[in-house]
Design an enzyme around this catalytic site. Structure first.
Site, short mmCIF file in Angstrom:
data_model
loop_
_atom_site.label_atom_id
_atom_site.label_comp_id
_atom_site.label_asym_id
_atom_site.label_seq_id
_atom_site.Cartn_x
_atom_site.Cartn_y
_atom_site.Cartn_z
N ASN A 61 33.40 26.99 30.30
CA ASN A 61 34.71 27.52 30.66
C ASN A 61 35.59 27.38 29.42
O ASN A 61 35.94 26.26 29.02
CB ASN A 61 35.29 26.72 31.83
CG ASN A 61 36.68 27.17 32.21
OD1 ASN A 61 37.22 28.12 31.62
ND2 ASN A 61 37.27 26.50 33.19
N VAL A 62 35.98 28.50 28.84
CA VAL A 62 36.74 28.44 27.58
C VAL A 62 38.11 27.79 27.75
O VAL A 62 38.73 27.37 26.77
CB VAL A 62 36.90 29.83 26.92
CG1 VAL A 62 35.56 30.41 26.51
CG2 VAL A 62 37.69 30.79 27.80
N SER A 140 43.64 43.50 22.68
CA SER A 140 43.63 44.76 23.45
C SER A 140 44.71 45.66 22.87
O SER A 140 45.74 45.17 22.37
CB SER A 140 43.97 44.47 24.92
OG SER A 140 44.29 45.69 25.58
N TYR A 153 48.88 39.75 30.98
CA TYR A 153 47.70 40.13 30.18
C TYR A 153 48.15 40.59 28.79
O TYR A 153 47.61 40.15 27.77
CB TYR A 153 46.93 41.24 30.89
CG TYR A 153 45.71 41.73 30.15
CD1 TYR A 153 44.51 41.04 30.20
CD2 TYR A 153 45.76 42.90 29.39
CE1 TYR A 153 43.39 41.50 29.51
CE2 TYR A 153 44.65 43.37 28.70
CZ TYR A 153 43.46 42.66 28.77
OH TYR A 153 42.36 43.12 28.08
N ALA A 155 50.89 39.96 27.24
CA ALA A 155 51.45 38.83 26.48
C ALA A 155 50.33 37.96 25.92
O ALA A 155 50.40 37.50 24.77
CB ALA A 155 52.37 38.01 27.37
N SER A 156 49.28 37.74 26.73
CA SER A 156 48.17 36.91 26.23
C SER A 156 47.53 37.57 25.01
O SER A 156 47.19 36.89 24.03
CB SER A 156 47.12 36.68 27.34
OG SER A 156 46.37 37.85 27.61
N LYS A 157 47.40 38.89 25.04
CA LYS A 157 46.75 39.59 23.93
C LYS A 157 47.67 39.67 22.71
O LYS A 157 47.21 39.65 21.57
CB LYS A 157 46.29 40.98 24.39
CG LYS A 157 45.22 40.94 25.48
CD LYS A 157 43.98 40.17 25.03
CE LYS A 157 42.81 40.32 25.99
NZ LYS A 157 41.62 39.57 25.54
N1 LIG Z 1 37.25 46.68 29.18
C1 LIG Z 1 38.39 47.04 28.63
O1 LIG Z 1 38.91 48.11 28.89
C2 LIG Z 1 39.05 46.14 27.60
C3 LIG Z 1 40.05 46.69 26.80
C4 LIG Z 1 40.68 45.89 25.85
C5 LIG Z 1 40.31 44.56 25.72
N2 LIG Z 1 39.33 44.04 26.51
C6 LIG Z 1 38.98 42.64 26.31
O2 LIG Z 1 37.62 42.54 25.97
C7 LIG Z 1 37.12 41.28 26.38
C8 LIG Z 1 35.84 41.48 27.18
O3 LIG Z 1 36.18 42.18 28.39
P1 LIG Z 1 35.14 43.11 29.18
O4 LIG Z 1 35.82 44.39 29.41
O5 LIG Z 1 33.83 43.09 28.51
O6 LIG Z 1 35.14 42.33 30.57
P2 LIG Z 1 33.98 41.70 31.44
O7 LIG Z 1 34.63 41.25 32.69
O8 LIG Z 1 32.83 42.64 31.51
O9 LIG Z 1 33.53 40.42 30.57
C9 LIG Z 1 34.33 39.29 30.44
C10 LIG Z 1 33.42 38.08 30.31
O10 LIG Z 1 34.26 36.92 30.12
C11 LIG Z 1 33.73 35.88 30.91
N3 LIG Z 1 34.76 34.90 31.23
C12 LIG Z 1 35.85 35.06 32.05
N4 LIG Z 1 36.53 33.92 32.14
C13 LIG Z 1 35.85 33.00 31.39
C14 LIG Z 1 36.06 31.63 31.10
N5 LIG Z 1 37.09 30.94 31.62
N6 LIG Z 1 35.19 31.00 30.29
C15 LIG Z 1 34.13 31.68 29.75
N7 LIG Z 1 33.88 32.97 30.01
C16 LIG Z 1 34.73 33.63 30.81
C17 LIG Z 1 33.22 36.58 32.17
O11 LIG Z 1 32.31 35.75 32.89
C18 LIG Z 1 32.59 37.82 31.59
O12 LIG Z 1 31.24 37.62 31.26
C19 LIG Z 1 38.24 40.61 27.17
O13 LIG Z 1 38.89 39.68 26.34
C20 LIG Z 1 39.13 41.77 27.52
O14 LIG Z 1 40.47 41.36 27.74
C21 LIG Z 1 38.68 44.81 27.44
#
Ligand SMILES: NC(=O)c1ccc[n+]([C@@H]2O[C@H](COP(=O)([O-])OP(=O)(O)OC[C@H]3O[C@@H](n4cnc5c(N)ncnc54)[C@H](O)[C@@H]3O)[C@@H](O)[C@H]2O)c1
Length: 246
Positions: A61-62, A140, A153, A155-157
């Site tokens: 868990n990060v 993001s 979200y 703000a976090s990014k």
């Molecule tokens: N999909 C999009 O459109 C998009 C766009 C911009 C940015 N992002 C960013 O890209 C990254 C990956 O997102 P994704 O779209 O592949 O989503 P996803 O849900 O497919 O993958 C996210 C992964 O993070 C893991 N995770 C969540 N909470 C966690 C925790 N506390 N500890 C460890 N692992 C944890 C999940 O188990 C999952 O495997 C994220 O940071 C997301 O904000 C995604």
């Protein structure tokens, strides 16, 4: 010869979506990868198997300091780290007026505190190893654009972008720290199966007229991890179909 032969990468969130594609791409270029994710053991094992090339998985868990410290303790004892990808993330989507402090803590806890904890421990190890390194934080495009019902979200990014720039200065010249700010990408986070036609139209409102694919974000990560980006630090690469232009 793969571009990442002899390199070890830690990819958080590597069990799904963009992180999984990054782990796969790094392994195909000869890198060994530790997938650190809080998903089920089965999902982590599946991503490890897909990546191959000696990949390992660990349930972390990060947002939990103890988990993160133990992760990098183990990485340090098994050859160290060359590349970190901070990709784990969640999306809390709620109108501001319905948003609680618990929502704030959950969103910021994973997306910003998680990047802080993982980045701090990885950088501590990279500094001690004294063999350089790369840190790639996943933000993001919404950090720039903003989005209704997603202010935490966004703000976090924004925090991730800002932290990246400071780390880039703090750890130069040996360690390069950059961000990727993807546009909407077809992953479980976006939940495209459940997405309405209206939302989908909004998400694909970019000059390329479509969502990104996880492999297209992984290609940017490979560039930032590889030999072609040695003059880049503190930068943000944004594969977003042209929705936001910098
Ligand atoms: N999909 C999009 O459109 C998009 C766009 C911009 C940015 N992002 C960013 O890209 C990254 C990956 O997102 P994704 O779209 O592949 O989503 P996803 O849900 O497919 O993958 C996210 C992964 O993070 C893991 N995770 C969540 N909470 C966690 C925790 N506390 N500890 C460890 N692992 C944890 C999940 O188990 C999952 O495997 C994220 O940071 C997301 O904000 C995604």
């Amino acid at each position: 010869m793969g571009m990442l032969n002899g390199k070890h990468a830690v990819v958080t969130g590597g069990a799904s979506g963009i992180g999984r594609a990054i782990a796969f791409a790094f392994a195909k270029e000869g890198g060994t990868v530790t997938i650190a994710d809080y998903a089920s053991e089965a999902s982590i094992a599946d991503a490890v198997k897909a990546a191959g090339n000696g990949a390992q998985g660990r349930r972390v868990n990060v947002a939990d300091e103890k988990d993160v410290v133990q992760l990098f303790d183990a990485v340090g004892k098994s050859g160290g780290i060359d590349i970190l990808v901070n990709c784990a993330g969640i999306l809390v989507e709620k109108p501001l007026l319905e948003t609680s402090v618990a929502d704030f803590d959950r969103q910021i806890g994973v997306n910003l505190k998680g990047v802080f904890l993982v980045g701090r421990e990885a950088l501590r190890l990279m500094v001690a190893q004294d063999r350089g390194g790369r840190v790639i934080n996943i933000a993001s495009e919404l950090a720039y654009l903003g989005r209704e019902n997603c202010s935490l979200y966004c703000a976090s990014k924004g925090g991730v972008l800002s932290m990246t720039r400071s780390w880039a200065r703090e750890f130069a010249p040996k360690i390069l720290v950059n961000t990727i700010a993807p546009g909407p990408t077809d992953t479980p986070m976006l939940g495209i199966e459940q997405t309405s036609a209206e939302t989908l139209a909004q998400e694909t409102n970019n000059p390329l007229g479509r969502l990104g694919r996880p492999e297209e974000i992984a290609a940017a990560a490979l560039f930032l991890a590889g030999p072609g980006s040695t003059f880049m630090t503190g930068q943000c690469v944004s594969p977003n179909g042209g929705a936001a232009m910098f």
